[in-house]
Design a protein around this motif. Structure first.
Motif, PDB file in Angstrom:
ATOM      1  N   THR A  75       0.826  -1.551   0.078  1.00  0.00           N
ATOM      2  CA  THR A  75       0.300  -0.489  -0.220  1.00  0.00           C
ATOM      3  C   THR A  75       1.024   1.492  -0.180  1.00  0.00           C
ATOM      4  OG1 THR A  75      -1.504  -1.025   1.330  1.00  0.00           O
ATOM      5  CG2 THR A  75      -1.735   1.033   0.702  1.00  0.00           C
ATOM      6  N   ILE A  76       0.514   1.986  -1.060  1.00  0.00           N
ATOM      7  CA  ILE A  76       1.676   3.210  -1.298  1.00  0.00           C
ATOM      8  C   ILE A  76       0.450   4.208  -0.834  1.00  0.00           C
ATOM      9  CG2 ILE A  76       2.807   4.603  -2.607  1.00  0.00           C
ATOM     10  CD1 ILE A  76       3.215   2.092  -4.946  1.00  0.00           C
ATOM     11  N   ASN A  77       0.690   4.943   0.103  1.00  0.00           N
ATOM     12  CA  ASN A  77       0.241   6.442   0.669  1.00  0.00           C
ATOM     13  C   ASN A  77       0.385   7.807   0.369  1.00  0.00           C
ATOM     14  OD1 ASN A  77      -2.176   4.893   2.156  1.00  0.00           O
ATOM     15  ND2 ASN A  77       0.230   4.357   3.767  1.00  0.00           N
ATOM     16  N   LEU A  78       0.279   8.320  -0.867  1.00  0.00           N
ATOM     17  CA  LEU A  78       1.210   9.080  -1.196  1.00  0.00           C
ATOM     18  C   LEU A  78       0.897  10.447  -0.561  1.00  0.00           C
ATOM     19  CD1 LEU A  78       0.297   8.718  -4.895  1.00  0.00           C
ATOM     20  CD2 LEU A  78       2.687   8.047  -4.350  1.00  0.00           C
ATOM     21  N   LEU A  79       2.460  11.563   0.082  1.00  0.00           N
ATOM     22  CA  LEU A  79       1.598  12.713   0.941  1.00  0.00           C
ATOM     23  C   LEU A  79       2.410  13.789   0.569  1.00  0.00           C
ATOM     24  CD1 LEU A  79       4.066  10.524   3.981  1.00  0.00           C
ATOM     25  CD2 LEU A  79       2.103  10.625   3.451  1.00  0.00           C
ATOM     26  N   SER A  80       3.348  14.093  -0.176  1.00  0.00           N
ATOM     27  CA  SER A  80       3.167  15.055  -0.970  1.00  0.00           C
ATOM     28  C   SER A  80       3.415  15.329  -2.601  1.00  0.00           C
ATOM     29  CB  SER A  80       3.930  16.244  -0.262  1.00  0.00           C
ATOM     30  OG  SER A  80       5.229  15.986   0.034  1.00  0.00           O
ATOM     31  N   LYS A  81       2.990  16.191  -3.156  1.00  0.00           N
ATOM     32  CA  LYS A  81       4.016  16.339  -4.349  1.00  0.00           C
ATOM     33  C   LYS A  81       4.562  17.747  -4.000  1.00  0.00           C
ATOM     34  CE  LYS A  81       2.671  16.380  -9.296  1.00  0.00           C
ATOM     35  NZ  LYS A  81       2.044  16.724  -9.825  1.00  0.00           N
ATOM     36  N   LYS A  82       6.168  17.596  -4.275  1.00  0.00           N
ATOM     37  CA  LYS A  82       7.186  18.726  -4.309  1.00  0.00           C
ATOM     38  C   LYS A  82       7.150  19.999  -5.953  1.00  0.00           C
ATOM     39  CE  LYS A  82       9.149  16.891  -0.335  1.00  0.00           C
ATOM     40  NZ  LYS A  82      10.625  16.864   0.049  1.00  0.00           N
ATOM     41  N   GLU A  83       7.443  18.742  -6.392  1.00  0.00           N
ATOM     42  CA  GLU A  83       7.428  19.171  -7.893  1.00  0.00           C
ATOM     43  C   GLU A  83       6.401  18.396  -9.367  1.00  0.00           C
ATOM     44  OE1 GLU A  83      11.321  19.785  -9.108  1.00  0.00           O
ATOM     45  OE2 GLU A  83      12.576  19.707  -6.809  1.00  0.00           O
ATOM     46  N   PRO A  84       7.240  18.906 -10.541  1.00  0.00           N
ATOM     47  CA  PRO A  84       5.838  18.133 -11.261  1.00  0.00           C
ATOM     48  C   PRO A  84       6.988  16.649 -11.402  1.00  0.00           C
ATOM     49  CG  PRO A  84       6.776  19.919 -11.909  1.00  0.00           C
ATOM     50  CD  PRO A  84       7.464  20.171 -10.804  1.00  0.00           C
ATOM     51  N   ASN A  85       6.019  15.846 -10.989  1.00  0.00           N
ATOM     52  CA  ASN A  85       6.424  13.537 -11.359  1.00  0.00           C
ATOM     53  C   ASN A  85       7.126  13.526  -9.631  1.00  0.00           C
ATOM     54  OD1 ASN A  85       4.992  13.720 -13.640  1.00  0.00           O
ATOM     55  ND2 ASN A  85       6.911  14.733 -14.632  1.00  0.00           N
ATOM     56  N   LYS A  86       7.421  14.568  -8.782  1.00  0.00           N
ATOM     57  CA  LYS A  86       8.319  14.522  -7.904  1.00  0.00           C
ATOM     58  C   LYS A  86       6.934  13.942  -6.471  1.00  0.00           C
ATOM     59  CE  LYS A  86      12.845  15.779  -8.515  1.00  0.00           C
ATOM     60  NZ  LYS A  86      14.138  16.852  -8.768  1.00  0.00           N
ATOM     61  N   TYR A  87       7.125  13.007  -5.795  1.00  0.00           N
ATOM     62  CA  TYR A  87       6.260  12.586  -4.227  1.00  0.00           C
ATOM     63  C   TYR A  87       7.126  11.836  -3.381  1.00  0.00           C
ATOM     64  CZ  TYR A  87       3.146  12.780  -8.900  1.00  0.00           C
ATOM     65  OH  TYR A  87       2.593  12.645  -9.619  1.00  0.00           O
ATOM     66  N   THR A  88       6.606  12.134  -2.413  1.00  0.00           N
ATOM     67  CA  THR A  88       7.302  11.798  -0.672  1.00  0.00           C
ATOM     68  C   THR A  88       5.757  10.402  -0.589  1.00  0.00           C
ATOM     69  OG1 THR A  88       5.965  13.080   0.132  1.00  0.00           O
ATOM     70  CG2 THR A  88       8.607  13.942  -0.309  1.00  0.00           C
ATOM     71  N   ALA A  89       6.499   9.418   0.149  1.00  0.00           N
ATOM     72  CA  ALA A  89       5.117   8.661   0.061  1.00  0.00           C
ATOM     73  C   ALA A  89       5.233   7.438   1.261  1.00  0.00           C
ATOM     74  CB  ALA A  89       5.011   7.609  -0.596  1.00  0.00           C
ATOM     75  N   GLU A  90       4.418   7.196   1.983  1.00  0.00           N
ATOM     76  CA  GLU A  90       4.368   5.666   2.800  1.00  0.00           C
ATOM     77  C   GLU A  90       4.395   4.882   1.758  1.00  0.00           C
ATOM     78  OE1 GLU A  90       3.791   6.331   7.310  1.00  0.00           O
ATOM     79  OE2 GLU A  90       1.398   4.875   6.586  1.00  0.00           O
ATOM     80  N   LEU A  91       5.176   3.775   2.304  1.00  0.00           N
ATOM     81  CA  LEU A  91       4.747   2.194   1.702  1.00  0.00           C
ATOM     82  C   LEU A  91       4.828   1.464   3.150  1.00  0.00           C
ATOM     83  CD1 LEU A  91       5.155   0.300  -0.434  1.00  0.00           C
ATOM     84  CD2 LEU A  91       7.326   0.003  -0.091  1.00  0.00           C
ATOM     85  N   ASN A  92       3.328   0.821   3.190  1.00  0.00           N
ATOM     86  CA  ASN A  92       3.158  -0.619   3.727  1.00  0.00           C
ATOM     87  C   ASN A  92       3.092  -0.977   3.177  1.00  0.00           C
ATOM     88  OD1 ASN A  92       2.127   1.301   6.689  1.00  0.00           O
ATOM     89  ND2 ASN A  92       1.139   2.049   5.132  1.00  0.00           N
ATOM     90  N   VAL A  93       3.865  -2.722   3.600  1.00  0.00           N
ATOM     91  CA  VAL A  93       3.748  -3.673   3.207  1.00  0.00           C
ATOM     92  C   VAL A  93       3.437  -5.072   4.397  1.00  0.00           C
ATOM     93  CG1 VAL A  93       5.786  -5.530   2.041  1.00  0.00           C
ATOM     94  CG2 VAL A  93       5.650  -3.797   2.010  1.00  0.00           C
ATOM     95  N   THR A  94       2.722  -5.606   3.833  1.00  0.00           N
ATOM     96  CA  THR A  94       2.455  -6.925   4.943  1.00  0.00           C
ATOM     97  C   THR A  94       2.277  -8.356   4.059  1.00  0.00           C
ATOM     98  OG1 THR A  94      -0.748  -7.280   4.384  1.00  0.00           O
ATOM     99  CG2 THR A  94       0.997  -5.000   6.257  1.00  0.00           C
ATOM    100  N   ALA A  95       2.654  -9.597   4.775  1.00  0.00           N
ATOM    101  CA  ALA A  95       2.072 -10.438   4.315  1.00  0.00           C
ATOM    102  C   ALA A  95       1.926 -12.075   4.974  1.00  0.00           C
ATOM    103  CB  ALA A  95       3.624 -10.983   3.372  1.00  0.00           C
ATOM    104  N   THR A  96       1.534 -13.036   5.242  1.00  0.00           N
ATOM    105  CA  THR A  96       0.585 -13.518   5.556  1.00  0.00           C
ATOM    106  C   THR A  96       1.255 -15.003   5.073  1.00  0.00           C
ATOM    107  OG1 THR A  96      -1.050 -13.753   4.729  1.00  0.00           O
ATOM    108  CG2 THR A  96      -1.002 -13.124   5.711  1.00  0.00           C
ATOM    109  N   ARG A  97       1.021 -16.321   6.129  1.00  0.00           N
ATOM    110  CA  ARG A  97       1.539 -17.609   5.320  1.00  0.00           C
ATOM    111  C   ARG A  97       0.859 -18.234   6.371  1.00  0.00           C
ATOM    112  NH1 ARG A  97       3.839 -22.116   8.364  1.00  0.00           N
ATOM    113  NH2 ARG A  97       6.089 -22.860   8.010  1.00  0.00           N
ATOM    114  N   PRO A  98       0.253 -19.516   5.079  1.00  0.00           N
ATOM    115  CA  PRO A  98      -0.617 -20.469   5.971  1.00  0.00           C
ATOM    116  C   PRO A  98      -0.020 -21.722   7.196  1.00  0.00           C
ATOM    117  CG  PRO A  98       0.539 -21.283   3.832  1.00  0.00           C
ATOM    118  CD  PRO A  98       0.770 -20.169   4.008  1.00  0.00           C
ATOM    119  N   VAL A  99      -0.737 -21.966   7.812  1.00  0.00           N
ATOM    120  CA  VAL A  99       0.021 -23.253   9.094  1.00  0.00           C
ATOM    121  C   VAL A  99      -0.413 -24.687   8.277  1.00  0.00           C
ATOM    122  CG1 VAL A  99      -0.452 -23.913  11.153  1.00  0.00           C
ATOM    123  CG2 VAL A  99      -0.422 -21.095  10.539  1.00  0.00           C
ATOM    124  N   PHE A 100      -0.136 -25.366   8.390  1.00  0.00           N
ATOM    125  CA  PHE A 100       0.112 -25.953   7.862  1.00  0.00           C
ATOM    126  C   PHE A 100      -1.173 -27.196   8.375  1.00  0.00           C
ATOM    127  CE2 PHE A 100       1.240 -31.269   7.660  1.00  0.00           C
ATOM    128  CZ  PHE A 100       1.486 -31.179   6.226  1.00  0.00           C
TER     129      PHE A 100
END
Length: 302
Positions: A75-100
């Motif tokens: 999940t990329i949360n775009l926070l600001s646009k400083k110049e044309p085509n330049k961004y700051t963002a927060e990246l949230n990453v999650t993953a899961t694993r099945p249990v046998f």
């Protein structure tokens, strides 16, 4: 089951064997709310390119059946646009694993990266080339692909994710040469990409990764057949955490373990005696001193 991956390595060089499948079942979400009115098509295209890259790229040499693909979310949360085509963002990453032999999915990786800056042109094609990094966003995304693979493979074999931890370090080294790319700086933060890469490649912290294997493969996966044995192995994994904590009491790896596992451990320990819960809580608070709420909940679990 994913354990078959280990056996599949034996067949990689046999004639006619080409049963490979991509490793990830990834979802990508781009949130532009903080930017105000935007060109939706521009970010739909970025989302599509990242989705295609994650799900259609072979990241390992190991065979994955379609049902074995790792469920993950970027999940990329775009926070600001400083110049044309330049961004700051927060990246949230999650993953899961099945249990046998169960329908239960255990958290595998949860990480919030608050320091992503990048340029994006809607008409430029994003292509991953590890020999020529051109996008900080793409380098960051792929870095976390290898983090997920490290944690996934570590959960099935002791230190099994080492090749992917090494890939993380190589991306860090390449990204550090890029001027103005944030999140890769050495020693600037205990929680940035450099810190995570170094921790997963640190010999002094290997006990954390070994605890990950004991917790998942010998603990959760074994609970279907023998609840007591599986639970005992999960408790025993804390001994390995204690070993690492004595050598290095500060590491991002403890943050990740706390975020993914402490709530789950409370549920697992709910049927044990009060003395067992209290003793485990006493040990955990020494490793995770800022997680008193979760550990108190574990000690009170019913």
């Amino acid at each position: 089951m994913k354990l078959l991956r280990i056996l599949c390595l034996v067949f990689l060089f046999l004639p006619g064997m080409n049963a490979f499948s991509q490793e990830l079942n990834a979802k990508v979400t781009i949130n532009t709310q903080s930017l105000g009115p935007v060109d939706k098509e521009q970010f739909d295209e970025l989302q599509k390119q990242l989705f295609d890259l994650l799900n259609n790229t072979r990241w390992t040499h190991t065979s994955f059946a379609p049902a074995e693909r790792i469920d993950c979310n970027f999940t990329i949360n775009l926070l600001s646009k400083k110049e044309p085509n330049k961004y700051t963002a927060e990246l949230n990453v999650t993953a899961t694993r099945p249990v046998f032999n169960s329908s239960y999915m255990t958290p595998l990786f949860i990480f919030r990266d608050r320091d992503v800056n990048f340029e994006y042109d809607q008409f430029a094609r994003l292509e991953w080339n590890p020999q020529n990094l051109e996008s900080n966003l793409l380098a960051s995304i792929v870095f976390y692909v290898y983090a997920i693979l490290t944690y996934d493979f570590d959960s099935f074999s002791e230190l099994g994710g080492s090749p992917y931890a090494s890939e993380m370090r190589q991306i860090v080294a390449a990204a550090q040469s890029k001027q103005d790319w944030q999140g890769w700086e050495a020693y600037k933060s205990d929680l940035n990409r450099y810190a995570l890469s170094e921790a997963l490649n640190d010999k002094q912290l290997e006990s954390v990764r070994k605890a990950w294997y004991l917790y998942h493969r010998k603990g959760l996966d074994d609970m279907v057949d023998n609840i007591a044995r599986g639970r005992n192995n999960i408790v025993e994994s804390v001994s390995l955490l204690e070993e690492a904590h004595k050598a290095k009491p500060m590491s991002v790896l403890y943050n990740i373990f706390a975020t993914t596992k402490l709530d789950e451990m409370g549920k697992i320990m709910s049927k044990t005696s009060e003395s067992e819960k209290q003793e485990l809580g006493r040990r955990l608070i020494k490793i995770f001193p800022t997680e008193s709420d979760k550990i108190d909940k574990l000690k009170r679990a019913k």
